[in-house]
Design an enzyme around this catalytic site. Structure first.
Site, short mmCIF file in Angstrom:
data_model
loop_
_atom_site.label_atom_id
_atom_site.label_comp_id
_atom_site.label_asym_id
_atom_site.label_seq_id
_atom_site.Cartn_x
_atom_site.Cartn_y
_atom_site.Cartn_z
N TYR A 53 47.01 10.38 37.30
CA TYR A 53 47.30 11.99 38.36
C TYR A 53 46.58 12.15 39.60
O TYR A 53 47.74 12.83 40.24
CB TYR A 53 45.95 12.90 37.32
CG TYR A 53 46.12 14.12 37.35
CD1 TYR A 53 47.30 15.06 36.80
CD2 TYR A 53 45.32 14.93 38.25
CE1 TYR A 53 48.00 16.15 36.84
CE2 TYR A 53 45.57 16.43 38.52
CZ TYR A 53 46.22 17.17 38.21
OH TYR A 53 46.33 18.48 38.17
N LYS A 103 49.69 13.83 42.69
CA LYS A 103 49.59 15.18 43.17
C LYS A 103 49.59 15.13 45.40
O LYS A 103 49.83 15.43 45.03
CB LYS A 103 47.30 15.94 42.65
CG LYS A 103 47.95 16.58 41.28
CD LYS A 103 49.17 16.93 41.42
CE LYS A 103 49.36 17.96 39.89
NZ LYS A 103 50.24 18.87 39.42
#
Ligand SMILES: NC(=O)c1ccc[n+]([C@@H]2O[C@H](COP(=O)([O-])OP(=O)(O)OC[C@H]3O[C@@H](n4cnc5c(N)ncnc54)[C@H](O)[C@@H]3O)[C@@H](O)[C@H]2O)c1
Length: 278
Positions: free
Chosen positions: A157, A161
């Protein structure tokens, strides 16, 4: 002051959470909104409730940003129904907890395909509409506080990002001179359906999205939560429209991670100092 009336705002991931709150905030300011989500029913229900409550034009469509054809179709839907896009919120992001040595090839494929390539596809298909417009135009990306203050068990994740931030910075450099602003939002923890909706949205051919509470506990232990660390999406975007109007590059929503960010900033400054002193 920006006149939001008649502006067209497009929000991905608007079936729930932050995306739903963004769509409502734009509508409250007078903009027309397109709510796009892989959960078509949720997007349609939010579009209806916004239209009923606020009286602006709303539309909704199913989009799977993990699939190019689906993004092309959704963009065409917006072009036909709203006639354009002035504000684009590339907001979808999926979550897969897991230690670096436990995340599977499929975990990485899913998270990077949706969070990174999905962001690329969204901008690629909507940018022509932004370019065709005039006046106030803005692209907003939803990154995460974890880009500024990384934690553990979030490797896929966080990597995705960081890429969202990198893509946004590249886009700003390339289109800034055209009068289209680029803003990156760094939300802290929010009370949304993020984990649940991620599990639901994962394609079955990539296997199940497994959630091990040990990973969640390790993350919380690594960065203990303060009082302001979990917010509603509405609270997180309380200043957002003013920030977008002002063309701010970065928006911090809430959370007590500033000292952690400062540590990293100081380490980078120290690296400059060492090289300048040598
Ligand atoms: N909730 C948090 O604590 C938190 C913290 C920082 C950043 N964020 C980011 O905020 C954004 C919004 O998340 P949220 O917390 O509102 O979660 P949410 O689950 O409430 O909303 C996410 C929406 O995205 C949709 N979605 C998932 N995969 C999709 C796909 N392939 N194509 C189209 N739609 C898809 C889901 O159906 C859901 O409606 C995400 O980018 C997330 O990473 C969330």
């Amino acid at each position: 002051m920006t006149d939001w009336h008649g502006r067209n705002a497009v929000v991905t991931g608007a079936g729930s959470g932050l995306g739903a709150a963004l769509a409502r905030a734009f509508a409250d300011a007078g903009a027309n909104v397109a709510l796009l989500d892989i959960d078509a029913e949720a997007a349609a229900a939010n579009a209806k409730s916004i239209a009923d409550a606020v009286g602006v034009t709303t539309t909704s469509a199913r989009v799977d940003i993990g699939d190019t054809a689906s993004v092309v179709t959704a963009a065409e839907h917006v072009r036909v129904t709203l006639g354009g896009c002035d504000i684009l919120c590339s907001n979808v992001g999926v979550q897969q907890f897991g230690a670096i040595d436990k995340l599977t090839e499929q975990d990485w494929q899913w998270v990077l395909n949706v969070n990174v390539l999905g962001t690329v596809r969204t901008v690629r298909e909507f940018l022509p509409m932004l370019r065709a417009g005039t006046g106030f135009r803005q692209v907003m990306f939803t990154a995460s506080s974890s880009v500024l203050a990384p934690s553990v068990r979030l490797g896929a994740y966080q990597t995705s990002k960081f890429a969202v931030l990198g893509f946004a910075e590249s886009l700003r450099e390339e289109i800034g001179a055209e009068g289209i602003g680029v803003t990156v939002l760094f939300p802290g923890g929010m009370m949304t359906r993020h984990l649940e909706s991620s599990v639901q949205a994962r394609p079955s051919d990539l296997g199940e999205s497994l959630l091990d509470m040990d990973d969640v506990n390790a993350m919380v232990a690594h960065q203990p939560m303060g009082d302001d660390d979990l917010a509603t999406p509405e609270h997180a975007i309380r200043n957002l429209l003013a920030d977008l109007e002002a063309g701010e590059r970065y928006v911090i929503t809430h959370g007590s991670f500033r000292p952690l960010y400062n540590e990293r900033r100081d380490a980078i400054d120290a690296a400059f100092d060492r090289t300048e002193a040598s």
